[in-house]
Design a protein around this motif. Structure first.
Motif, mmCIF file in Angstrom:
data_model
loop_
_atom_site.group_PDB
_atom_site.id
_atom_site.type_symbol
_atom_site.label_atom_id
_atom_site.label_comp_id
_atom_site.label_asym_id
_atom_site.label_seq_id
_atom_site.Cartn_x
_atom_site.Cartn_y
_atom_site.Cartn_z
ATOM 1 N N GLY A 465 0.793 -1.220 0.000
ATOM 2 C CA GLY A 465 0.000 0.000 0.000
ATOM 3 C C GLY A 465 0.827 1.273 0.000
ATOM 4 O O GLY A 465 0.322 2.321 0.396
ATOM 5 N N LEU A 492 -2.397 -2.955 -1.525
ATOM 6 C CA LEU A 492 -2.575 -3.344 -0.130
ATOM 7 C C LEU A 492 -2.825 -4.846 -0.067
ATOM 8 O O LEU A 492 -3.418 -5.429 -0.971
ATOM 9 C CB LEU A 492 -3.753 -2.595 0.481
ATOM 10 C CG LEU A 492 -3.541 -1.087 0.673
ATOM 11 C CD1 LEU A 492 -4.847 -0.443 1.105
ATOM 12 C CD2 LEU A 492 -2.460 -0.830 1.691
ATOM 13 N N SER A 518 0.810 -0.322 8.803
ATOM 14 C CA SER A 518 0.016 0.902 8.840
ATOM 15 C C SER A 518 -0.767 1.081 7.536
ATOM 16 O O SER A 518 -0.216 0.910 6.445
ATOM 17 C CB SER A 518 0.938 2.106 9.065
ATOM 18 O OG SER A 518 0.204 3.303 8.979
ATOM 19 N N PHE A 519 -2.022 1.416 7.680
ATOM 20 C CA PHE A 519 -2.861 1.757 6.530
ATOM 21 C C PHE A 519 -3.970 2.675 7.027
ATOM 22 O O PHE A 519 -4.107 2.921 8.234
ATOM 23 C CB PHE A 519 -3.423 0.496 5.843
ATOM 24 C CG PHE A 519 -4.358 -0.311 6.703
ATOM 25 C CD1 PHE A 519 -5.733 -0.275 6.499
ATOM 26 C CD2 PHE A 519 -3.876 -1.118 7.735
ATOM 27 C CE1 PHE A 519 -6.586 -1.014 7.283
ATOM 28 C CE2 PHE A 519 -4.728 -1.858 8.520
ATOM 29 C CZ PHE A 519 -6.082 -1.807 8.297
ATOM 30 N N ASP A 520 -4.761 3.224 6.102
ATOM 31 C CA ASP A 520 -5.726 4.267 6.460
ATOM 32 C C ASP A 520 -7.038 3.720 7.003
ATOM 33 O O ASP A 520 -7.607 4.270 7.933
ATOM 34 C CB ASP A 520 -6.017 5.158 5.240
ATOM 35 C CG ASP A 520 -4.782 5.925 4.823
ATOM 36 O OD1 ASP A 520 -3.899 6.116 5.674
ATOM 37 O OD2 ASP A 520 -4.694 6.315 3.642
ATOM 38 N N SER A 541 -8.913 1.913 10.590
ATOM 39 C CA SER A 541 -8.055 0.735 10.434
ATOM 40 C C SER A 541 -8.066 -0.151 11.661
ATOM 41 O O SER A 541 -7.704 -1.325 11.587
ATOM 42 C CB SER A 541 -6.626 1.189 10.128
ATOM 43 O OG SER A 541 -6.137 2.021 11.191
ATOM 44 N N ARG A 565 -5.269 2.823 1.591
ATOM 45 C CA ARG A 565 -4.077 3.553 2.050
ATOM 46 C C ARG A 565 -3.765 4.614 1.017
ATOM 47 O O ARG A 565 -3.508 4.295 -0.150
ATOM 48 C CB ARG A 565 -2.903 2.604 2.236
ATOM 49 C CG ARG A 565 -1.664 3.301 2.761
ATOM 50 C CD ARG A 565 -0.596 2.321 3.109
ATOM 51 N NE ARG A 565 0.573 2.973 3.658
ATOM 52 C CZ ARG A 565 1.654 2.328 4.098
ATOM 53 N NH1 ARG A 565 1.685 0.991 4.053
ATOM 54 N NH2 ARG A 565 2.670 2.985 4.571
ATOM 55 N N ASP A 566 -3.772 5.872 1.459
ATOM 56 C CA ASP A 566 -3.630 6.994 0.536
ATOM 57 C C ASP A 566 -4.678 6.830 -0.565
ATOM 58 O O ASP A 566 -5.858 6.738 -0.303
ATOM 59 C CB ASP A 566 -2.212 7.060 -0.020
ATOM 60 C CG ASP A 566 -1.208 7.358 1.093
ATOM 61 O OD1 ASP A 566 -1.605 8.015 2.077
ATOM 62 O OD2 ASP A 566 -0.049 6.923 0.990
#
Length: 1086
Positions: A465, A492, A518-520, A541, A565-566
């Motif tokens: 991601g 991702l 880490s991701f959104d 998340s 993510r983004d």
């Protein structure tokens, strides 16, 4: 210049003056166009005075006509005419100021009281006109203008010259002198006075054209007055024209002819205006300009004499010719307005012309960009053609001094950890340098070297991601190209472990495994099978489960879960789920009776195939009944239910073989009332009732009874008999009284409707019927008073020969003497109370005329130590009775004396299983009768002093004392509160017994008696609780230094709490309480 006064007399009507108003307006318009900037200022004042009551043509018609309106219009006309003909300046420019004032004939004098009261017909009207005329400086006069010259007497008016104030000097406060000429009829005059003042000046006063033009204007004004007189006397002013004299016809400025029919001038070609004094412009300026003094003042974008020629922008800036509105520029200029300079040879089409200077393209030079040139001689790595370098393979740039970059950089594939790239490059390249850096701040750049003959690369070990900036450089030896760049994001990772935790009709709970990077956030969507009305939600998340509500019942949904993510999205994980069919709701049961209940529900929202209704007894007793109903039904009646029973009913929906969750409720049918209530027997104070038991498992019956008058109300609770019927006897009732009776079945707090009946008690029997005296032919009787209401007593006596006689005794008399009896005869005498047709049970007694002894003893209620003895009362009554008993072996004897009124006695203290002889002797006065005897054997005595000992959880020991009477064996019976009755036979020589195999913590009822043959002694009873059994198999598990888990098997008996005792080193102990529903104690600390 002198002030000129003209006085004219005219007769006209109001509508004739209106004809002149058009001319006045036209002249005012012309005078306005003639305004211009002024230089010096002269003042020209005109005064017009009217007497509105002037009579018209008096010497001809002898009539007076009011002409106020006509004169007013006439005055306005003359004032505007004066403004129109004001003398212009030498440059034909004029500025005019007009002031009009209405005042009294006296000028500045205040009006008298008489004149103030005059009517409008009698009041004069004065109009003042002030003209400001700008004349050139050289036209101002410096000579004395005070001299006056007499006017020509032949012009019909008189003019005098007076002095006017100088421009520089103070004005004469009195103003110029007014000169008027009156008609013969001074009371009906119209006076026009025009005063033109030109200030004095220090310059000479040559006869300039301006002054001449001014004089011409004044003369024209006089002619206009004469023309007005002619117009008011012509036919244009209406049928009722006034008589007058025509002295002057307008000349229309010499450019036209006057028409009496039109009341105006007809102008020649090229002239216009009311008096044809205005030159006309060519083509009226083509509608694109303004005509001023016969010349066109054109609009901005047009020119020419008639404003018909379009103008060019900026008039071609003086650098070209304007042809048809477009500029034809000189050779050195170009542009719309010829303002832009041209370049030499137009830069030979190899550059841009900027401000007249060529900016050549690369490879071209020179003033006109006509010379070809290659930069740096193509660095000896290419060929110059037409000013451009054709570079060798592997090189690029304007001078072929750069390495050719990689071309067509593209992505062949992306995963969550890798990016696969491909590009095109020259074969002469030695290698490629691939660099990649995360787009986020602080990212570290990494690089990969690829051989020059390889144009693909797989970048691995990337973060899922993440967006990466990737550059590919082409390298030849130590030279490096500009990069080919691309930005790519890794995918991702796919979510994992998508499961459905709960599913309802309108909601689904979804759960999945979390990510460890880490991701959104997450995006989850629920798409129905028909793609109508999908739902999408974005989640943080940190969330790993989600409950989607608002779904449609019985609908199949595709669930997609992606990570965000983004701007990147993972590949979705997909699963399908079908919501439950929504079932009926709001189930209620109403109108419940003992056998019927009405069930009602709200149909489901979703379309279903059928409704399934099930009902049965709570607790699983009996089979459950199922009905499959039409989906449109929302109610159903349950029939043939068991009275007083608890039912459970449930309703669900079925669609395509799938059944929805059910909604259920419980209800209790009413208890059915007792049936077939009937009266078994009755007495004067009792009613014996019996009825069929209710079908419901009732506990008791409530019997309510009262007199019909309501003065006695009672309620009793009767236990239900085990058989088919239950009976009871109502006692202590009023004799001869009708009662209302209601019997209801009871179960807990529920009560059935009552079964009712009415019943009447018998009349009470006359009590204590006694023979008080007896002779050879009479018997005297006495009895007690009955309680119930009666009419009388009926006394019947029958002799031993069968002869019966009746007599009636009043209700308030309780004694009577029977006479005329046979001597020595036994009579059976009855006394009964009567009320209407109802008769009480009769009290009966046998009596003898003379003496009747006791002849028989009646024994009853024989027990092991007592017997009841009864006998008939003697006649006449005895004074005393001597009652005695003696055992067969003579070891037990006794004697008692009784009152002579007694007919019963209870003998007690007898020995069990012993033969006895009972005797009774009657004493009447001094006479003692022979004893009357009877024999009996007493019953067996029961065991005595039964006790309980050694009680455990499953056993108990019973002890007792042996009975006195001989017997064969004991019979021991025991029963728990909910169990069956068990019996045990015990030998006669045993005085204790242990019952085993009992249930722990259970109450038992224990009974014991002695048996001999078919004879049984009285039963003795006691109750006992068995002990509670202990927990079993206590085990310690998960033993650690800090604690242990204890586990045991629970006892059979019901437990409220366990007491757990923990001993430390056999010295101290701790006690814990554990709830009785647990079979273990976690986290016990040592």
């Amino acid at each position: 210049m002198s002030a000129i006064t003209a006085t004219q007399k005219t007769n006209a009507k109001k509508d004739q003056l209106r004809c002149s108003q058009g001319a006045v307006s036209e002249r005012e318009r012309v005078a306005t166009r003639e305004q211009s900037a002024h230089r010096k200022r002269c003042e020209w004042t005109g005064l017009v005075r009217f007497l509105p009551s002037m009579q018209l043509a008096r010497h001809h018609h002898r009539a007076t006509v009011p002409i106020t309106g006509c004169l007013l219009a006439l005055a306005l006309f003359l004032a505007l005419q004066g403004a129109t003909h004001a003398a212009p300046s030498g440059d034909n420019k004029l500025v005019r100021t007009t002031r009009v004032r209405r005042q009294t004939p006296g000028g500045d004098q205040p009006p008298s009281a008489f004149s103030a009261n005059q009517t409008l017909r009698e009041q004069p009207v004065v109009f003042n006109h002030v003209y400001n005329i700008n004349v050139p400086l050289e036209s101002l006069c410096s000579v004395d203008l005070d001299a006056s010259a007499p006017p020509d007497p032949g012009d019909g008016s008189r003019a005098e010259l007076g002095s006017g104030p100088s421009m520089e000097g103070p004005m004469d406060p009195t103003g110029p002198t007014e000169y008027t000429e009156q008609t013969l009829d001074a009371d009906s005059q119209v006076t026009f006075t025009h005063r033109i003042n030109i200030p004095k000046a220090a310059c000479g006063c040559p006869a300039t054209p301006t002054i001449q033009q001014l004089a011409t204007r004044v003369e024209m004004l006089e002619r206009e007055v004469s023309m007005l007189r002619a117009q008011c006397g012509s036919g244009c002013c209406g049928e009722s024209s006034a008589m007058g004299r025509l002295d002057f016809v307008p000349g229309c400025s010499g450019h036209g002819s006057f028409s009496f029919d039109l009341c105006g001038c007809i102008c020649e070609e090229g002239w216009t205006g009311k008096n044809c004094s205005e030159p006309r412009c060519p083509d009226d300026c083509s509608g694109q300009g303004v005509c001023v003094e016969g010349e066109c003042v054109c609009d901005r974008d047009f020119g020419g004499d008639n404003c018909s020629e379009p103008r060019c922008p900026s008039d071609c800036s003086g650098r070209g010719l304007c042809i048809d509105g477009e500029c034809v520029c000189e050779e050195s200029f170009t542009g719309e307005d010829c303002m832009v300079g041209r370049c030499l040879n137009d830069c030979s089409d190899q550059g841009l012309c900027i401000n007249g200077t060529c900016q050549c393209r690369p490879g071209y030079v020179g003033e006109d960009c006509s010379l070809v040139y290659c930069a740096n001689n193509c660095s000896k790595k290419g060929v110059c053609k037409d000013g451009f370098c054709s570079c060798q393979d592997g090189f690029a740039g304007d001078d072929c001094n750069s390495v050719a970059p990689a071309m067509n950089l593209r992505v062949r594939g992306v995963t969550d950890r890798t990016i696969d790239l491909e590009w095109e490059g020259s074969v002469v390249l030695t290698d490629f340098l691939v660099t990649y850096t995360p787009s986020s701040a602080g990212g570290v750049q990494l690089e990969i070297r690829i051989p020059g003959n390889t144009t693909t690369c797989v970048i691995s070990g990337l973060e899922a991601g993440m967006e990466y900036n990737i550059n590919v450089f082409a390298v030849i030896n130590n030279s490096i190209s500009v990069p080919a760049s691309i930005t790519v994001s890794t995918y991702l990772s796919n979510p994992d472990g998508l499961v459905f935790k709960s599913i309802t009709e309108t909601s689904v709970e979804v759960q999945w495994q979390p990510f460890y990077y880490s991701f959104d956030g997450w995006e989850i969507s629920f798409i129905p099978k028909d793609n109508d009305g999908g739902m999408t939600a974005q989640l943080p998340s940190t969330i790993t489960s989600f409950v989607q509500t608002g779904l449609r019942p019985g609908e199949e949904y595709t669930v997609n879960l992606v990570a965000l993510r983004d701007q990147g999205r993972s590949q979705p994980v997909t699963a399908t789920v079908t919501t439950l069919i929504d079932g009926p709701t709001q189930l209620i049961v109403r109108d419940v009776s003992d056998t019927v209940a009405f069930v009602e529900w709200t149909p489901p929202k979703a379309k279903i195939d059928q409704i399934v209704l099930r009902y049965g007894l709570v607790g699983g007793e009996g089979p459950r009944t199922t009905f499959r109903l039409q989906p449109t039904l929302s109610q159903y009646s349950l029939q043939v239910l068991r009275p007083g029973s608890r039912y459970e009913v449930s309703v669900s929906g079925v669609r395509k073989g799938n059944e929805s969750g059910s909604i259920s409720t419980e209800f209790t049918t009413e208890i059915d009332a007792p049936k077939n209530l009937w009266l078994v027997s009755k007495t004067s104070t009792t009613l014996e009732l019996e009825w069929d038991n209710s079908e419901a498992e009732v506990e008791d019956y409530q019997v309510v009874y009262s007199t019909l008058a309501g003065d006695q109300y009672n309620k009793v609770i009767i236990p239900r008999n085990e058989g088919a019927t239950t009976k009871t006897t109502l006692t202590d009732l009023l004799p001869g009284t009708e009662y209302g009776i209601g019997i209801s079945a009871m179960k807990g707090k529920n009560q059935s409707t009552p079964a009712t009946m009415n019943a009447r008690t018998d009349l009470d029997v006359p009590m204590d019927l006694t023979v008080t005296a007896s002779t050879d032919n009479t018997i005297t009787l006495v009895w007690g008073v009955v309680q119930g209401p009666i009419d009388h007593y009926k006394v019947t006596y029958t002799s031993s020969s069968g002869y019966t006689t009746e007599l009636t005794v009043p209700k308030d008399v309780t004694t009577t003497t029977l006479t005329d009896l046979e001597p020595g005869t036994e009579y059976t005498i009855t006394v009964a109370a009567r009320r209407g047709r109802q008769q009480s049970t009769a009290a009966t007694i046998d009596a003898f005329t003379g003496i009747r002894p006791v002849t028989h003893l009646y024994l009853s209620e024989v027990t092991s130590d007592s017997v009841s003895v009864a006998w008939s009362a003697p006649a006449p009554p005895a004074d005393l009775f001597i009652l005695s008993y003696s055992s067969a072996d003579g070891t037990d004897t006794s004697k008692v004396t009784l009152d002579g009124s007694k007919t019963r006695s209870l003998v007690q203290g007898l020995l069990p299983s012993t033969p006895y002889t009972i005797s009774l002797i009657t004493i009447q006065g001094d006479v003692t009768s022979e004893p009357i005897t009877a024999s009996l054997t007493t019953g067996m005595d029961p065991p005595k002093e039964m006790t309980v000992s050694d009680v455990t959880e499953d056993a108990v020991t019973i002890s007792w004392i042996k009975p006195l009477a001989p017997f064969e064996y004991y019979k021991l019976s025991y029963q728990s509160a909910k169990g069956r009755v068990d019996s045990v036979v015990i030998d006669s020589d045993v005085t204790n017994y242990t019952l085993s195999s009992l249930f722990p913590a259970t109450e038992y009822e224990i009974s014991l008696n002695a048996v001999r043959g078919s004879q049984e002694s009285k039963v003795v009873s006691t109750s006992v609780f068995t002990a509670m059994d202990m927990p079993a198999e206590l085990t310690a598990l998960n033993i650690t230094p800090q604690g242990a888990l204890l586990r045991w098997n629970p006892p059979l008996s019901s437990v409220d709490n366990y007491v757990l005792t923990l001993t430390h080193n056999q010295v101290t102990a701790d006690t814990f309480l554990v709830e009785g529903n647990k079979a273990g104690a976690p986290a016990v600390q040592p």
